[in-house]
Scaffold this motif. Structure first.
Motif, mmCIF file in Angstrom:
data_model
loop_
_atom_site.group_PDB
_atom_site.id
_atom_site.type_symbol
_atom_site.label_atom_id
_atom_site.label_comp_id
_atom_site.label_asym_id
_atom_site.label_seq_id
_atom_site.Cartn_x
_atom_site.Cartn_y
_atom_site.Cartn_z
ATOM 1 N N ALA A 27 0.840 -1.195 0.000
ATOM 2 C CA ALA A 27 0.000 0.000 0.000
ATOM 3 C C ALA A 27 0.877 1.248 0.000
ATOM 4 O O ALA A 27 2.000 1.236 0.502
ATOM 5 N N GLU A 28 0.337 2.313 -0.589
ATOM 6 C CA GLU A 28 1.101 3.550 -0.610
ATOM 7 C C GLU A 28 1.209 4.136 0.793
ATOM 8 O O GLU A 28 0.392 3.879 1.672
ATOM 9 N N GLY A 29 2.241 4.940 1.007
ATOM 10 C CA GLY A 29 2.472 5.553 2.302
ATOM 11 C C GLY A 29 3.947 5.782 2.536
ATOM 12 O O GLY A 29 4.791 5.472 1.685
ATOM 13 N N THR A 30 4.270 6.331 3.689
ATOM 14 C CA THR A 30 5.655 6.558 4.085
ATOM 15 C C THR A 30 6.009 5.573 5.196
ATOM 16 O O THR A 30 5.298 5.483 6.208
ATOM 17 N N TYR A 31 7.086 4.834 4.997
ATOM 18 C CA TYR A 31 7.457 3.762 5.905
ATOM 19 C C TYR A 31 8.872 3.990 6.451
ATOM 20 O O TYR A 31 9.733 4.552 5.766
ATOM 21 N N VAL A 32 9.096 3.504 7.666
ATOM 22 C CA VAL A 32 10.414 3.580 8.301
ATOM 23 C C VAL A 32 11.157 2.276 8.051
ATOM 24 O O VAL A 32 10.567 1.185 8.100
ATOM 25 N N VAL A 33 12.454 2.390 7.779
ATOM 26 C CA VAL A 33 13.297 1.210 7.675
ATOM 27 C C VAL A 33 14.520 1.433 8.561
ATOM 28 O O VAL A 33 15.131 2.502 8.539
ATOM 29 N N VAL A 34 14.825 0.432 9.391
ATOM 30 C CA VAL A 34 15.966 0.493 10.297
ATOM 31 C C VAL A 34 17.096 -0.327 9.680
ATOM 32 O O VAL A 34 16.915 -1.511 9.377
ATOM 33 N N LEU A 35 18.260 0.289 9.506
ATOM 34 C CA LEU A 35 19.390 -0.341 8.838
ATOM 35 C C LEU A 35 20.511 -0.577 9.843
ATOM 36 O O LEU A 35 20.840 0.306 10.635
ATOM 37 N N ARG A 36 21.106 -1.768 9.784
ATOM 38 C CA ARG A 36 22.166 -2.101 10.736
ATOM 39 C C ARG A 36 23.345 -2.741 10.017
ATOM 40 O O ARG A 36 23.165 -3.660 9.202
ATOM 41 N N ALA A 37 24.537 -2.257 10.345
ATOM 42 C CA ALA A 37 25.788 -2.886 9.915
ATOM 43 C C ALA A 37 26.372 -3.570 11.140
ATOM 44 O O ALA A 37 26.673 -2.914 12.152
ATOM 45 N N HIS A 38 26.546 -4.884 11.077
ATOM 46 C CA HIS A 38 26.864 -5.683 12.261
ATOM 47 C C HIS A 38 28.329 -6.081 12.325
ATOM 48 O O HIS A 38 28.913 -6.541 11.334
ATOM 49 N N ALA A 39 28.895 -5.942 13.532
ATOM 50 C CA ALA A 39 30.120 -6.656 13.867
ATOM 51 C C ALA A 39 29.759 -8.033 14.411
ATOM 52 O O ALA A 39 30.430 -9.029 14.165
ATOM 53 N N SER A 40 28.641 -8.089 15.154
ATOM 54 C CA SER A 40 28.077 -9.334 15.674
ATOM 55 C C SER A 40 26.594 -9.080 15.875
ATOM 56 O O SER A 40 26.106 -7.971 15.616
ATOM 57 N N ALA A 41 25.872 -10.093 16.358
ATOM 58 C CA ALA A 41 24.441 -9.918 16.564
ATOM 59 C C ALA A 41 24.133 -8.820 17.573
ATOM 60 O O ALA A 41 23.144 -8.099 17.450
ATOM 61 N N ALA A 42 24.993 -8.681 18.581
ATOM 62 C CA ALA A 42 24.754 -7.706 19.647
ATOM 63 C C ALA A 42 25.489 -6.390 19.437
ATOM 64 O O ALA A 42 25.256 -5.433 20.191
ATOM 65 N N HIS A 43 26.384 -6.327 18.464
ATOM 66 C CA HIS A 43 27.200 -5.124 18.270
ATOM 67 C C HIS A 43 27.062 -4.654 16.826
ATOM 68 O O HIS A 43 27.460 -5.368 15.896
ATOM 69 N N TYR A 44 26.475 -3.496 16.662
ATOM 70 C CA TYR A 44 26.209 -2.965 15.325
ATOM 71 C C TYR A 44 26.043 -1.453 15.405
ATOM 72 O O TYR A 44 25.867 -0.880 16.503
ATOM 73 N N ILE A 45 26.123 -0.822 14.251
ATOM 74 C CA ILE A 45 25.742 0.581 14.156
ATOM 75 C C ILE A 45 24.420 0.640 13.403
ATOM 76 O O ILE A 45 24.157 -0.168 12.511
ATOM 77 N N GLU A 46 23.590 1.586 13.784
ATOM 78 C CA GLU A 46 22.215 1.624 13.288
ATOM 79 C C GLU A 46 21.896 2.995 12.696
ATOM 80 O O GLU A 46 22.292 4.027 13.241
ATOM 81 N N ARG A 47 21.183 2.973 11.587
ATOM 82 C CA ARG A 47 20.693 4.192 10.961
ATOM 83 C C ARG A 47 19.223 3.993 10.610
ATOM 84 O O ARG A 47 18.760 2.867 10.421
ATOM 85 N N VAL A 48 18.495 5.085 10.482
ATOM 86 C CA VAL A 48 17.070 5.031 10.160
ATOM 87 C C VAL A 48 16.816 5.858 8.906
ATOM 88 O O VAL A 48 17.337 6.968 8.763
ATOM 89 N N ASP A 49 16.045 5.293 7.991
ATOM 90 C CA ASP A 49 15.675 6.003 6.773
ATOM 91 C C ASP A 49 14.168 5.845 6.572
ATOM 92 O O ASP A 49 13.511 5.054 7.259
ATOM 93 N N THR A 50 13.606 6.598 5.632
ATOM 94 C CA THR A 50 12.189 6.479 5.301
ATOM 95 C C THR A 50 12.033 6.112 3.831
ATOM 96 O O THR A 50 12.840 6.512 2.987
ATOM 97 N N ILE A 51 10.992 5.351 3.565
ATOM 98 C CA ILE A 51 10.663 4.910 2.211
ATOM 99 C C ILE A 51 9.289 5.466 1.867
ATOM 100 O O ILE A 51 8.340 5.310 2.645
ATOM 101 N N LYS A 52 9.171 6.095 0.710
ATOM 102 C CA LYS A 52 7.878 6.631 0.286
ATOM 103 C C LYS A 52 7.370 5.823 -0.902
ATOM 104 O O LYS A 52 8.009 5.764 -1.951
#
Length: 368
Positions: A88-113
């Motif tokens: 469906a159309e709309g604006t959605y959030v996507v959480v992006l993670r680059a992992h060193a391990s399952a518990a250790h990562y850096i995280e960024r947030v973007d939006t998809i339209k």
């Protein structure tokens, strides 16, 4: 003397403590090295409306995940090129993670339209036919599964539902949701009931059972090694005579490592294993995951025909079953996405989770 002895023992313990601290200082714990320079691009598919692919890169990353926050729930994809199709159309959030391990990562947030998304992608069929009445339909137009028509099979059955399947089927909305005008069954890589995957299997047994008619099911299918979606029927007397004597009509099956081919099959016989008559329909380009297709079964007395997008590819009559023909009785529907099994094989490193089967509608027309 006693005072001197106490001081001597104290000195001994202090010496041992100093040696222990020195030993610890000689072996420092390696710090976690987090990924750096995390970048990504968002690519909108020109051929499939609502489909996006996020390509992620980072230095010192071991793997990547993207969490797509859809209206139907969160869907996590582990891949440097994570794809998802919004309905469906709309604006959605996507959480992006680059992992060193399952518990250790850096995280960024973007939006998809997503703009102007409809379920019009792909083939469709009409809501009426000359000479037929609409006996029953589920358009999945609400926000919950119609429990007056459908129920759930739960667990892993006997011997992985007789096929050595690897998933645990759940009830409720964990793996089966209705929204945005469609039914979505989602196979996930997660542990439950002693199995490594979950999914859903819904059925109309005891609620909606039919004898003859034209059946249209419009669906978009999952893909990937070890993924096994099916739209099928079992004889309503399954509980009394068992399988395969009750008969089985597979309107559509797909094994995920062949995403451009579907199979139509009839199973029958007095004892297991069954006798079967099957045929295959293939797409010359693209896959059944790229767009919606209509899987049709035209079913009359002593005749069953299979179609994809109104193209016939298989026919069954008593003449090609050796006289055993349980297909003139009532049958009920089963929709499911299996993970693993004797036929599709099992997921491997190429299999991306979650995987979804979207069903736009199921319609049963019967002759006037």
């Amino acid at each position: 003397m006693r005072g001197i002895l106490r001081l001597g023992v104290l000195g001994l313990f202090l010496g041992i403590g100093s040696m222990f601290l020195a030993a610890c200082e000689d072996k420092p714990v390696d710090p976690i090295v987090l990924p750096e320079n995390f970048t990504w691009t968002v690519d909108y598919s020109p051929g499939v409306k609502g489909k996006v692919t996020i390509n992620m890169k980072a230095n010192k990353a071991n793997y990547f995940t993207a969490i797509f926050k859809d209206k139907l729930g969160d869907f996590t994809v582990e891949s440097p090129a994570a794809s998802y199709t919004f309905a469906a159309e709309g604006t959605y959030v996507v959480v992006l993670r680059a992992h060193a391990s399952a518990a250790h990562y850096i995280e960024r947030v973007d939006t998809i339209k997503i703009e102007a998304v409809t379920l019009g992608d792909g083939y469709s069929t009409p809501t009426s036919y000359s000479g037929y009445n609409l006996a029953w339909a589920d358009e999945f137009s609400g926000d919950a599964l119609d429990l007056g028509s459908w129920g759930f099979d739960v667990g892993n059955g006997s011997g992985g539902w007789g096929n050595n399947e690897s998933q645990y089927y759940t009830s409720g909305t964990a793996n089966c949701v209705v929204g945005n005008g469609k039914l979505t069954i989602t196979a996930k890589k997660e542990s439950q009931g002693g199995y490594n995957y979950t999914s859903a299997r819904i059925l109309t047994k005891g609620k909606r059972e039919f004898q003859f008619g034209r059946i249209d099911i419009r669906a978009r299918l999952p893909k990937g090694q070890g993924i096994w979606p099916a739209l099928w029927m079992l004889g309503a007397n399954f509980g009394t005579v068992g399988w395969p004597k009750c008969g089985e009509l597979d309107i559509m099956e797909l094994v995920g490592h062949q995403p451009n081919r579907v199979h139509g099959t009839a199973h029958f016989g007095n004892n297991s294993p069954s006798t079967q008559r099957t045929a295959t329909y293939g797409l010359s380009s693209a896959t059944f995951a790229d767009a919606f297709h209509v899987f049709t079964m035209k079913w009359e007395n002593n005749l069953v025909e299979w179609y994809v997008d109104d193209v016939k590819f298989h026919t069954l009559t008593p003449s090609n079953t050796g006289g055993i023909y349980p297909f003139n009785e009532k049958f009920f529907f089963i929709f499911n996405v299996a993970v693993g099994g004797n036929w599709p094989g099992y997921p491997d490193g190429t299999t991306v989770f979650p995987q979804q089967m979207d069903v736009d509608f199921v319609r049963v027309f019967q002759k006037i």
